[in-house]
Design a protein around this motif. Structure first.
Motif, PDB file in Angstrom:
ATOM      1  N   SER A  95      28.114 113.676  41.135  1.00  0.00           N
ATOM      2  CA  SER A  95      29.206 112.775  40.791  1.00  0.00           C
ATOM      3  C   SER A  95      29.436 111.760  41.904  1.00  0.00           C
ATOM      4  O   SER A  95      29.646 110.568  41.643  1.00  0.00           O
ATOM      5  CB  SER A  95      30.478 113.582  40.537  1.00  0.00           C
ATOM      6  N   ASN A  96      29.384 112.215  43.159  1.00  0.00           N
ATOM      7  CA  ASN A  96      29.557 111.300  44.290  1.00  0.00           C
ATOM      8  C   ASN A  96      28.455 110.246  44.332  1.00  0.00           C
ATOM      9  O   ASN A  96      28.720 109.072  44.590  1.00  0.00           O
ATOM     10  CB  ASN A  96      29.583 112.073  45.614  1.00  0.00           C
ATOM     11  N   TYR A  97      27.209 110.664  44.075  1.00  0.00           N
ATOM     12  CA  TYR A  97      26.109 109.709  44.052  1.00  0.00           C
ATOM     13  C   TYR A  97      26.291 108.689  42.927  1.00  0.00           C
ATOM     14  O   TYR A  97      26.088 107.494  43.116  1.00  0.00           O
ATOM     15  CB  TYR A  97      24.758 110.414  43.870  1.00  0.00           C
ATOM     16  N   ILE A  98      26.674 109.175  41.775  1.00  0.00           N
ATOM     17  CA  ILE A  98      26.866 108.277  40.626  1.00  0.00           C
ATOM     18  C   ILE A  98      28.014 107.311  40.900  1.00  0.00           C
ATOM     19  O   ILE A  98      27.906 106.113  40.629  1.00  0.00           O
ATOM     20  CB  ILE A  98      27.085 109.094  39.333  1.00  0.00           C
ATOM     21  N   ALA A 100      29.123 106.342  43.869  1.00  0.00           N
ATOM     22  CA  ALA A 100      28.688 105.410  44.909  1.00  0.00           C
ATOM     23  C   ALA A 100      27.754 104.360  44.318  1.00  0.00           C
ATOM     24  O   ALA A 100      27.854 103.168  44.646  1.00  0.00           O
ATOM     25  CB  ALA A 100      27.989 106.165  46.034  1.00  0.00           C
ATOM     26  N   PHE A 101      26.885 104.797  43.437  1.00  0.00           N
ATOM     27  CA  PHE A 101      25.967 103.870  42.790  1.00  0.00           C
ATOM     28  C   PHE A 101      26.741 102.886  41.917  1.00  0.00           C
ATOM     29  O   PHE A 101      26.485 101.680  41.948  1.00  0.00           O
ATOM     30  CB  PHE A 101      24.935 104.649  41.965  1.00  0.00           C
ATOM     31  N   GLN A 102      27.702 103.374  41.160  1.00  0.00           N
ATOM     32  CA  GLN A 102      28.508 102.512  40.302  1.00  0.00           C
ATOM     33  C   GLN A 102      29.306 101.525  41.151  1.00  0.00           C
ATOM     34  O   GLN A 102      29.407 100.354  40.813  1.00  0.00           O
ATOM     35  CB  GLN A 102      29.455 103.344  39.431  1.00  0.00           C
ATOM     36  N   GLN A 103      29.856 102.001  42.260  1.00  0.00           N
ATOM     37  CA  GLN A 103      30.608 101.129  43.160  1.00  0.00           C
ATOM     38  C   GLN A 103      29.688 100.047  43.730  1.00  0.00           C
ATOM     39  O   GLN A 103      30.069  98.885  43.825  1.00  0.00           O
ATOM     40  CB  GLN A 103      31.239 101.944  44.290  1.00  0.00           C
ATOM     41  N   PHE A 104      28.494 100.433  44.075  1.00  0.00           N
ATOM     42  CA  PHE A 104      27.511  99.480  44.584  1.00  0.00           C
ATOM     43  C   PHE A 104      27.216  98.406  43.542  1.00  0.00           C
ATOM     44  O   PHE A 104      27.177  97.219  43.850  1.00  0.00           O
ATOM     45  CB  PHE A 104      26.233 100.223  44.975  1.00  0.00           C
ATOM     46  N   LEU A 121      16.196  99.347  38.758  1.00  0.00           N
ATOM     47  CA  LEU A 121      16.815 100.632  38.432  1.00  0.00           C
ATOM     48  C   LEU A 121      17.505 100.572  37.070  1.00  0.00           C
ATOM     49  O   LEU A 121      17.399 101.515  36.279  1.00  0.00           O
ATOM     50  CB  LEU A 121      17.802 101.050  39.528  1.00  0.00           C
ATOM     51  N   ALA A 122      18.191  99.468  36.790  1.00  0.00           N
ATOM     52  CA  ALA A 122      18.846  99.307  35.488  1.00  0.00           C
ATOM     53  C   ALA A 122      17.802  99.361  34.375  1.00  0.00           C
ATOM     54  O   ALA A 122      18.031  99.972  33.322  1.00  0.00           O
ATOM     55  CB  ALA A 122      19.630  98.001  35.438  1.00  0.00           C
TER      56      ALA A 122
END
Length: 191
Positions: A95-98, A100-104, A121-122
């Motif tokens: 969840s943290n990775y997701i 952080a990725f979404q925030q990025f 990646l998208a």
């Protein structure tokens, strides 16, 4: 009722260490239900709990001659508790990775190189979504792209809400597994 069902935990443990399949089966049947309930109280996911229980008993059999079990029930409950905590920690990390990725993605402050990687990646994510089974993909896209509730999707596709939930959960599980590997490879390549 078999003769093994009448044996004590200590007797079953001794036979298990000797490689007795029937002792293992007796232990499995004696404890799988209560261990399942114990884990389900914390995880609230049948799939996760089934995987956890399966892994526990597989390990019990594979490492039977290495184990130092003084009290079988205590050992099994502790093993389940540890696996539940590991599962919760793993989900939190994912969840943290997701997040952080979404925030990025949301910040839009990435340099050109990062934007290219983001686009790649998208594209990979879209490919992975496209590779899902047709009905699962349709339900997932209505949930995540059209932002419909499970009830709305169920009504639109003439499915039960439970079926919709299963499709979404299965899609997320498949995508998490595939994308975790891809994200790891990308992070290794960009280091």
């Amino acid at each position: 009722m078999s003769a093994y069902d009448r044996l004590t935990d200590q007797e079953l443990t001794t036979l298990l260490k000797q490689g007795d399949n029937q002792a293992f089966t007796a232990i499995y049947h004696r404890y799988k239900g209560v261990l399942y309930l114990h884990a389900y109280k914390r995880l609230q996911s049948k799939e996760d709990v089934n995987d956890l229980i399966h892994e526990l008993f597989t390990t019990l059999w594979q490492k039977r001659d290495e184990l130092n079990i003084t009290q079988l029930s205590g050992y099994l409950y502790t093993a389940v508790r540890n696996r539940v905590l590991d599962c919760i920690a793993r989900k939190q990390t994912e969840s943290n990775y997701i997040q952080a990725f979404q925030q990025f993605i949301d910040t839009g402050e990435a340099v050109a190189d990062h934007r290219i990687r983001e686009q790649q990646l998208a594209a990979v994510i879209e490919q992975e979504i496209a590779s899902l089974p047709a009905k699962m993909r349709e339900v997932f896209e209505l949930s995540r792209k059209a932002h419909l509730s499970h009830r709305e999707i169920a009504e639109r596709l003439d499915l039960s809400e439970l079926t919709v939930k299963k499709h979404v959960n299965n899609a997320l599980k498949i995508l998490r597994g595939r994308l975790t590997i891809i994200l790891l490879l990308i992070s290794l390549l960009s280091s």
